[in-house]
Write an enzyme that holds these catalytic residues in place. Sequence first.
Site, short mmCIF file in Angstrom:
data_model
loop_
_atom_site.label_atom_id
_atom_site.label_comp_id
_atom_site.label_asym_id
_atom_site.label_seq_id
_atom_site.Cartn_x
_atom_site.Cartn_y
_atom_site.Cartn_z
N LYS A 27 0.00 -1.26 0.63
CA LYS A 27 -0.22 0.10 -0.03
C LYS A 27 0.69 1.38 -0.37
O LYS A 27 -0.12 2.32 -0.20
CB LYS A 27 -0.99 -0.10 1.08
CG LYS A 27 -2.26 -0.79 1.26
CD LYS A 27 -2.73 -1.54 2.22
CE LYS A 27 -3.60 -0.54 2.27
NZ LYS A 27 -4.85 -0.61 3.42
N LYS A 64 2.68 2.54 2.60
CA LYS A 64 2.28 3.87 3.41
C LYS A 64 2.59 3.08 4.44
O LYS A 64 2.61 1.93 4.62
CB LYS A 64 1.43 4.43 3.59
CG LYS A 64 0.11 2.85 4.07
CD LYS A 64 -1.36 3.98 3.68
CE LYS A 64 -3.00 3.69 4.17
NZ LYS A 64 -3.82 3.67 3.57
N1 C2G Z 1 -12.55 6.09 6.00
C1 C2G Z 1 -14.31 6.87 6.00
N2 C2G Z 1 -13.14 8.33 5.59
C2 C2G Z 1 -12.54 8.97 6.42
C3 C2G Z 1 -11.21 8.50 6.44
C4 C2G Z 1 -11.31 6.60 5.94
O1 C2G Z 1 -14.73 6.64 5.89
N3 C2G Z 1 -12.37 10.09 6.25
C5 C2G Z 1 -12.52 5.27 5.63
C6 C2G Z 1 -12.01 3.85 4.15
O2 C2G Z 1 -12.56 4.45 2.92
C7 C2G Z 1 -11.85 3.08 4.72
C8 C2G Z 1 -11.44 2.78 6.26
O3 C2G Z 1 -12.15 4.04 6.15
O4 C2G Z 1 -13.37 2.13 4.59
C9 C2G Z 1 -10.64 2.90 6.84
O5 C2G Z 1 -9.07 3.95 5.90
P1 C2G Z 1 -8.12 3.64 5.64
O6 C2G Z 1 -7.64 2.91 6.40
O7 C2G Z 1 -7.37 5.03 4.73
O8 C2G Z 1 -8.05 2.48 4.67
P2 C2G Z 1 -7.44 2.21 3.39
O9 C2G Z 1 -6.67 2.66 3.28
O10 C2G Z 1 -8.47 2.36 2.64
O11 C2G Z 1 -7.42 0.48 3.17
O12 C2G Z 1 -8.13 -3.37 0.90
C10 C2G Z 1 -8.47 -2.50 1.12
C11 C2G Z 1 -7.63 -1.53 1.97
O13 C2G Z 1 -7.10 -2.01 2.81
C12 C2G Z 1 -8.63 -0.80 2.47
#
Ligand code: C2G
Length: 140
Positions: free
Chosen positions: A45, A47
């Site tokens: 990813k 990150k």
């Molecule tokens: N999210 C949200 N609002 C935000 C930030 C995040 O609704 N302001 C949601 C994202 O859309 C996601 C969840 O919170 O559904 C987790 O966000 P992240 O940790 O950024 O997840 P991500 O890196 O998108 O990983 O296989 C799928 C991936 O692992 C998703």
Amino acid sequence: MNRVITYGTFDLLHYGHINLLRAAKQKGDYLIVGLSTDEFNLNQKGKKSYFPYEKRKQLLEAIRYVDLVIPEDNWAQKQTDVEKYTIDTFVIGDDWAGKFDFLATETGIEVIYLPRTPEVSTTQIKADLTNMSEDISKDF
Ligand code: C2G
């Protein structure tokens, strides 16, 4: 018993994550979170999470909407997780809109993209904290 799954890094846990987890739980009775491992974050990813996996897991397990936290260590595990945990519904933020439709066609589960909380993100939090510390150091 409708079983829901979602995935993410959930680093520097904030209310946008909580909004998503609350809405995901409302889609069923049991919510599983596939939590991205540190290695998956780094190698797949691109990150580096601030908190290590175990700390991020501890935080998620303290949330009333979350029933089980499992490791997410590859992109392809979703299909097997659906079978393994007899999932009925997959939920994720709409920044992923369309990306997981194949799960519905391949496994027959419901796939739901929920609106993100627009004004908050871990990236923004980190940037703001950097700016704040620079402002403070300027004052001295
Ligand atoms: N999210 C949200 N609002 C935000 C930030 C995040 O609704 N302001 C949601 C994202 O859309 C996601 C969840 O919170 O559904 C987790 O966000 P992240 O940790 O950024 O997840 P991500 O890196 O998108 O990983 O296989 C799928 C991936 O692992 C998703």
